[in-house]
Design an enzyme around this catalytic site. Structure first.
Site, PDB file in Angstrom:
ATOM      1  N   ASP A   1     -14.473 -24.473 -20.996  1.00  0.00           N
ATOM      2  CA  ASP A   1     -15.039 -25.161 -19.826  1.00  0.00           C
ATOM      3  C   ASP A   1     -13.938 -25.412 -18.788  1.00  0.00           C
ATOM      4  OD1 ASP A   1     -17.615 -25.583 -21.280  1.00  0.00           O
ATOM      5  OD2 ASP A   1     -16.303 -26.772 -22.549  1.00  0.00           O
TER       6      ASP A   1
ATOM      7  N   HIS B   1     -18.803 -30.866 -25.170  1.00  0.00           N
ATOM      8  CA  HIS B   1     -18.984 -29.462 -24.814  1.00  0.00           C
ATOM      9  C   HIS B   1     -20.490 -29.196 -24.811  1.00  0.00           C
ATOM     10  CE1 HIS B   1     -18.830 -25.169 -24.577  1.00  0.00           C
ATOM     11  NE2 HIS B   1     -19.547 -25.082 -25.675  1.00  0.00           N
TER      12      HIS B   1
HETATM   13  P1  NAX Z   1     -21.961 -15.101 -34.192  1.00  0.00           P
HETATM   14  O1  NAX Z   1     -23.345 -15.415 -34.639  1.00  0.00           O
HETATM   15  O2  NAX Z   1     -21.634 -13.766 -33.636  1.00  0.00           O
HETATM   16  O3  NAX Z   1     -20.953 -15.355 -35.415  1.00  0.00           O
HETATM   17  C1  NAX Z   1     -21.004 -16.476 -36.210  1.00  0.00           C
HETATM   18  C2  NAX Z   1     -20.509 -16.072 -37.576  1.00  0.00           C
HETATM   19  O4  NAX Z   1     -20.396 -17.270 -38.359  1.00  0.00           O
HETATM   20  C3  NAX Z   1     -21.441 -15.132 -38.315  1.00  0.00           C
HETATM   21  O5  NAX Z   1     -20.721 -13.996 -38.748  1.00  0.00           O
HETATM   22  C4  NAX Z   1     -21.941 -15.954 -39.494  1.00  0.00           C
HETATM   23  O6  NAX Z   1     -22.124 -15.172 -40.659  1.00  0.00           O
HETATM   24  C5  NAX Z   1     -20.797 -16.939 -39.665  1.00  0.00           C
HETATM   25  N1  NAX Z   1     -21.149 -18.173 -40.358  1.00  0.00           N
HETATM   26  C6  NAX Z   1     -22.306 -18.869 -40.291  1.00  0.00           C
HETATM   27  N2  NAX Z   1     -22.247 -19.933 -41.113  1.00  0.00           N
HETATM   28  C7  NAX Z   1     -21.030 -19.915 -41.692  1.00  0.00           C
HETATM   29  C8  NAX Z   1     -20.388 -20.725 -42.653  1.00  0.00           C
HETATM   30  N3  NAX Z   1     -21.028 -21.787 -43.206  1.00  0.00           N
HETATM   31  N4  NAX Z   1     -19.134 -20.414 -43.034  1.00  0.00           N
HETATM   32  C9  NAX Z   1     -18.508 -19.351 -42.519  1.00  0.00           C
HETATM   33  N5  NAX Z   1     -19.068 -18.509 -41.625  1.00  0.00           N
HETATM   34  C10 NAX Z   1     -20.316 -18.804 -41.216  1.00  0.00           C
HETATM   35  O7  NAX Z   1     -21.593 -16.277 -33.169  1.00  0.00           O
HETATM   36  P2  NAX Z   1     -20.382 -16.339 -32.116  1.00  0.00           P
HETATM   37  O8  NAX Z   1     -20.823 -15.735 -30.844  1.00  0.00           O
HETATM   38  O9  NAX Z   1     -19.145 -15.847 -32.751  1.00  0.00           O
HETATM   39  O10 NAX Z   1     -20.322 -17.918 -31.863  1.00  0.00           O
HETATM   40  C11 NAX Z   1     -19.930 -18.808 -32.875  1.00  0.00           C
HETATM   41  C12 NAX Z   1     -20.122 -20.245 -32.447  1.00  0.00           C
HETATM   42  O11 NAX Z   1     -19.340 -20.550 -31.288  1.00  0.00           O
HETATM   43  C13 NAX Z   1     -21.550 -20.621 -32.054  1.00  0.00           C
HETATM   44  O12 NAX Z   1     -21.855 -21.886 -32.638  1.00  0.00           O
HETATM   45  C14 NAX Z   1     -21.486 -20.784 -30.553  1.00  0.00           C
HETATM   46  O13 NAX Z   1     -22.479 -21.676 -30.082  1.00  0.00           O
HETATM   47  C15 NAX Z   1     -20.099 -21.338 -30.402  1.00  0.00           C
HETATM   48  N6  NAX Z   1     -19.515 -21.271 -29.062  1.00  0.00           N
HETATM   49  C16 NAX Z   1     -18.728 -22.316 -28.672  1.00  0.00           C
HETATM   50  C17 NAX Z   1     -18.088 -22.329 -27.465  1.00  0.00           C
HETATM   51  C18 NAX Z   1     -17.213 -23.483 -27.056  1.00  0.00           C
HETATM   52  O14 NAX Z   1     -16.728 -23.471 -25.916  1.00  0.00           O
HETATM   53  N7  NAX Z   1     -16.967 -24.490 -27.881  1.00  0.00           N
HETATM   54  C19 NAX Z   1     -18.265 -21.221 -26.498  1.00  0.00           C
HETATM   55  C20 NAX Z   1     -18.710 -19.938 -27.128  1.00  0.00           C
HETATM   56  C21 NAX Z   1     -19.736 -20.104 -28.231  1.00  0.00           C
HETATM   57  O15 NAX Z   1     -20.997 -20.222 -27.642  1.00  0.00           O
END
Ligand code: NAX
Length: 325
Positions: free
Chosen positions: A159, A187
Site C-alpha cells: 500500500d 491492510h
Molecule cells: P495463491 O492462492 O496463488 O497461493 C496461496 C497458496 O497458499 C496456495 O498455494 C495454497 O496451497 C497455499 N496455502 C493455503 N493454505 C495454506 C496453509 N495452511 N499452509 C501453507 N500453505 C497454504 O494466493 P496468492 O496470490 O499467492 O496470495 C496469497 C495471499 O496474499 C492471499 O491471502 C492474498 O489475499 C494475500 N495478499 C496480501 C497482500 C498484502 O498487501 N498484504 C497483497 C497481495 C495479496 O492479495
C-alpha cells in the site's frame, strides 16, 4: 562467507510465492553476500506443484541457495527459521462472511504461531502477507507466547509503495524523491494513506496537493488498488506483493534509509492513541534488526477520523477471532 539464514515461506507454491522465492534466492532481500536456506511450506494438495518450484530453483543454480526444504509439516518448515513469511491463507469464497474468513484463517495462523513457538529461532522475524493480514498476525502472535511479540508484523508496504507511485505520477516526480509516506491501520479498504508528512526533495507536499484529488481520488485509488489489479489482470497482485514483502524484510533487517521511514503493521503500543491489542500500520524506522514507531507527528482532525475508523475495523476483526487469541 556469512552463515546461511533460514527463511520459511508458507503458501510457497502460490502466485506470490512463485515471485518471492526467486527474488530471495537472487539475494534481493538480505543482500548478495547472504546465503539462504529456503524452507517452503504448503498444504498437501499443492505439494506436487511445490516440488516443481523446487526443481526450478535447482535449475537456476543460485549461488546463495544452500539448501531447499519442501514440506507440509509445520515443525519441519519452521525449524530454526530466522525469518518467516506467511503468505498462504484461505481466500474469501462465494457467500463467505468476513467473520467466517477470519475464523478459517485463524485455524491456519494459530497452529503456525504455535509451531514457530516450538521450533523457530528465538528471534524469528515474522511477516504476514496472507489476508486478513493484520489479524492473522495477531493470531500467530497470540499462539507464540515465548517469542518476542514485536517480531510479529503484517504487510502494508505494498500500500505504501502504491501510494508513492500514485503521488509521483500526479506530481510528475520520480517516486524515489518522495519521503515520509505513511499508511495507517489495516491492510484493507479502511487503511489511511496520509500525505501530511510527505516531502518531495525536502519540501512538504501538502501545499501542492488539491484536497479534492486527495480525498476523492488518491485515497480511494490506494485503498482499492488490489481490486483494480484483479479487474485488469484477472488475478490478484503477485509480483508487486512479493516485491513489497522483500522491501519490508530488507528494511527491517538491514535498516531504513536516512531521512525516511516505511509503513509496517506492528503491535500497537498506545502511540498516536492506538491502544495495544491490534496489529496496526504505523510509520516505522528500523535499525539493527529492530523497528520503532516514528513519534511526534502532528495529527489533524482529518487524519484522526480516518486513523480511528481503521482502528475500529481492526478491533471488530479482533472480536471475531477472540476465541483464537
Ligand atoms: P495463491 O492462492 O496463488 O497461493 C496461496 C497458496 O497458499 C496456495 O498455494 C495454497 O496451497 C497455499 N496455502 C493455503 N493454505 C495454506 C496453509 N495452511 N499452509 C501453507 N500453505 C497454504 O494466493 P496468492 O496470490 O499467492 O496470495 C496469497 C495471499 O496474499 C492471499 O491471502 C492474498 O489475499 C494475500 N495478499 C496480501 C497482500 C498484502 O498487501 N498484504 C497483497 C497481495 C495479496 O492479495
Amino acid at each position: 562467507m556469512k552463515a546461511p539464514v533460514r527463511i520459511a515461506i508458507t503458501g510457497a507454491a502460490g502466485q506470490i510465492g512463485y515471485q518471492l522465492i526467486f527474488r530471495i534466492a537472487a539475494g534481493d532481500m538480505l543482500g548478495k553476500d547472504q546465503p539462504v536456506i529456503l524452507q517452503l511450506i504448503e498444504i498437501p494438495p499443492a505439494l506436487e506443484m511445490l516440488k516443481g518450484v523446487v526443481m526450478e530453483v535447482d535449475d537456476s543454480a543460485f549461488p546463495l541457495v544452500q539448501d531447499i526444504i519442501a514440506t507440509t509439516e509445520l515443525d519441519e518448515g519452521f525449524n530454526q527459521a530466522d525469518y518467516a513469511i506467511l503468505v498462504g491463507s484461505k481466500p474469501r469464497g462465494p457467500g463467505m462472511e468476513r467473520a467466517d474468513l477470519l475464523s478459517a484463517n485463524g485455524q491456519i495462523f494459530g497452529p503456525q504461531g504455535a509451531s514457530m513457538n516450538r521450533v523457530a529461532s528465538r528471534d524469528v522475524k515474522v511477516l504476514v502477507v496472507g489476508n486478513p493480514a493484520n489479524t492473522n498476525a495477531l493470531i500467530a502472535q497470540a499462539n507464540a507466547p515465548d517469542l518476542p511479540p514485536e517480531n510479529f508484523t503484517a504487510m502494508t508496504r505494498l500500500d505504501h509503495n502504491r501510494a508513492l507511485a500514485q503521488l509521483g505520477q500526479k506530481q510528475s516526480v520520480h517516486h524515489a524523491s518522495i519521503r515520509n509516506m505513511t499508511i495507517w491501520g489495516n491492510h484493507s479498504s479502511t487503511q489511511y494513506p496520509d500525505l501530511h508528512h510527505v516531502n518531495i526533495d525536502g519540501k512538504p507536499v501538502m501545499p501542492h496537493v488539491d484536497q479534492t484529488w486527495y480525498e476523492s481520488e488518491f485515497i480511494p485509488t490506494v485503498q482499492q488498488r488490489g481490486a483494480a489489479i484483479i479487474k485488469a489482470r484477472g488475478a490478484s497482485s503477485a509480483a508487486s506483493a512479493a516485491s513489497s514483502a522483500i522491501d519490508h524484510i530488507r528494511d527491517w533487517a538491514l535498516g531504513t534509509p536516512e531521512n525516511d521511514w516505511v509503513s509496517m503493521a506492528v503491535p500497537a503500543d498506545g502511540s498516536y492513541g492506538i491502544e495495544p491489542g491490534v496489529i496496526y500500520s504505523f510509520p516505522c524506522r528500523c535499525n539493527d534488526g529492530h523497528w520503532e514507531i516514528v513519534q511526534g507527528l502532528e495529527i489533524n482532525p482529518f487524519s484522526r477520523e480516518r486513523m480511528d475508523a481503521t482502528d475500529q475495523e481492526l478491533r471488530q476483526e479482533r472480536q471475531a477471532v477472540e476465541d483464537l487469541l
